[in-house]
Design a protein around this motif. Sequence first.
Motif, PDB file in Angstrom:
ATOM      1  N   LEU A  90       0.861  -1.173   0.000  1.00 34.83           N
ATOM      2  CA  LEU A  90       0.000   0.000   0.000  1.00 34.83           C
ATOM      3  C   LEU A  90       0.899   1.225   0.000  1.00 34.83           C
ATOM      4  N   PHE A  93      -2.402   4.462  -0.458  1.00 38.32           N
ATOM      5  CA  PHE A  93      -3.737   3.919  -0.763  1.00 38.32           C
ATOM      6  C   PHE A  93      -4.672   4.347   0.344  1.00 38.32           C
ATOM      7  N   MET A  94      -5.717   5.104  -0.037  1.00 36.19           N
ATOM      8  CA  MET A  94      -6.496   5.794   0.979  1.00 36.19           C
ATOM      9  C   MET A  94      -7.874   5.182   1.221  1.00 36.19           C
ATOM     10  N   ARG A  95      -7.969   3.884   1.186  1.00 39.92           N
ATOM     11  CA  ARG A  95      -9.213   3.205   1.534  1.00 39.92           C
ATOM     12  C   ARG A  95      -8.961   2.236   2.694  1.00 39.92           C
ATOM     13  N   ILE A  96      -9.851   2.279   3.676  1.00 42.72           N
ATOM     14  CA  ILE A  96      -9.779   1.309   4.762  1.00 42.72           C
ATOM     15  C   ILE A  96     -10.216  -0.048   4.225  1.00 42.72           C
ATOM     16  N   LEU A  97      -9.406  -1.080   4.454  1.00 42.55           N
ATOM     17  CA  LEU A  97      -9.700  -2.418   3.949  1.00 42.55           C
ATOM     18  C   LEU A  97     -10.412  -3.229   5.025  1.00 42.55           C
ATOM     19  N   VAL A 102      -8.193  -8.186   4.367  1.00 38.31           N
ATOM     20  CA  VAL A 102      -6.893  -8.245   5.056  1.00 38.31           C
ATOM     21  C   VAL A 102      -6.528  -9.686   5.388  1.00 38.31           C
ATOM     22  N   ASN A 111       2.240  -1.620   4.506  1.00 39.11           N
ATOM     23  CA  ASN A 111       1.820  -0.233   4.314  1.00 39.11           C
ATOM     24  C   ASN A 111       2.894   0.691   4.850  1.00 39.11           C
ATOM     25  N   ILE A 112       2.969   1.878   4.271  1.00 32.45           N
ATOM     26  CA  ILE A 112       3.849   2.912   4.823  1.00 32.45           C
ATOM     27  C   ILE A 112       2.978   4.025   5.390  1.00 32.45           C
ATOM     28  N   HIS A 113       3.383   4.460   6.605  1.00 28.41           N
ATOM     29  CA  HIS A 113       2.596   5.480   7.280  1.00 28.41           C
ATOM     30  C   HIS A 113       3.545   6.588   7.747  1.00 28.41           C
ATOM     31  N   GLY A 122      -3.867   6.993  11.441  1.00 30.20           N
ATOM     32  CA  GLY A 122      -4.953   7.633  10.697  1.00 30.20           C
ATOM     33  C   GLY A 122      -4.510   8.717   9.746  1.00 30.20           C
ATOM     34  N   HIS A 142       4.796  -1.229   8.011  1.00 31.17           N
ATOM     35  CA  HIS A 142       4.230  -2.259   8.887  1.00 31.17           C
ATOM     36  C   HIS A 142       3.386  -3.244   8.084  1.00 31.17           C
ATOM     37  N   VAL A 144      -0.064  -5.069   7.406  1.00 35.98           N
ATOM     38  CA  VAL A 144      -1.419  -4.549   7.533  1.00 35.98           C
ATOM     39  C   VAL A 144      -2.302  -5.529   8.300  1.00 35.98           C
ATOM     40  N   PRO A 146      -6.435  -5.729  10.268  1.00 37.00           N
ATOM     41  CA  PRO A 146      -7.750  -5.077  10.143  1.00 37.00           C
ATOM     42  C   PRO A 146      -7.833  -3.765  10.919  1.00 37.00           C
ATOM     43  N   ASP A 149      -3.590   0.914  10.957  1.00 36.99           N
ATOM     44  CA  ASP A 149      -2.207   1.281  11.306  1.00 36.99           C
ATOM     45  C   ASP A 149      -1.733   0.569  12.558  1.00 36.99           C
TER      46      ASP A 149
END
Length: 220
Positions: A90, A93-97, A102, A111-113, A122, A142, A144, A146, A149
Amino acid sequence: MSGKRLSVGVLISGRGSNLQALIDACADPAFPARIAVVVSNKADAYGLERARLAGIATAVVDHKSYDTREAFEAALDATLRSHEIELICLAGFMRILTSGFVHGWTERMINIHPSLLPSFKGLHTHERTIASGVRITGCTVHFVRPEMDDGPIIIQAAVPVLAGDDADSLGGRVLEQEHKIYPEALRLIALSRVRVEGDVVVISAMGEDGRTLVNPPVGG
Ligand SMILES: Nc1nc2c(c(=O)[nH]1)N[C@@H](CN(C=O)c1ccc(C(=O)N[C@@H](CCC(=O)O)C(=O)O)cc1)CN2
Ligand SMILES: NCC(=O)N[C@@H]1O[C@H](COP(=O)([O-])[O-])[C@@H](O)[C@H]1O
């Protein structure tokens, strides 16, 4: 290296500078991963152009074209699996899965945050970081889960918060580090040097004496 490169699908929603860092890393034939497809939920994402310029397959799966999150994710999943993806990255990518999606990619989605998780999960991360008064922030790659983050941390990098910073200046400084740690996280995973024990990531490396080192300095 055995020659088999890990097949990666990158999910984006926007400009794709982290995607570009992954593209640049994978351009080295010695890098142990390759990007098989870039999928965006937004047709106007500039990251799609970055992929096209690199000769990488692209797809758009627009979440607004589906009645439910689950239907959107079923289309996303089918697209990824049609390219025989082994790992999802990700990258903005701005959608909660949903947990259903997952759980179909457990330990195979990262994902990178733009914060030092678990701080500042968030959205609107830099604004909240500045407002909090902290002097050190950074970025995190990290696995991913459910929960937003909340997955096992693979790599982090620290960045100072400077007097007078706004979201743009701080975001640019953090982004420089994101572009370093994301390719490194992918490299370690592709070399099978990353495993998850409970909620903790263990990174191994072959020591000079041929013995396996655990949690060596990153980049080793
Ligand atoms: N189940 C998970 N899904 C996602 C994760 C995760 O850790 N677990 N990471 C995010 C990325 N992200 C922060 O790193 C994030 C992305 C999007 C949102 C969000 O609130 N999205 C809204 C829509 C926002 C928009 O379209 O502009 C939504 O999905 O309703 C929060 C955090 C990726 N997914
Ligand atoms: N919660 C997820 C999140 O905030 N992700 C952040 O979005 C930006 C995407 O930039 P990019 O499209 O240039 O890679 C990056 O800073 C990434 O850390």
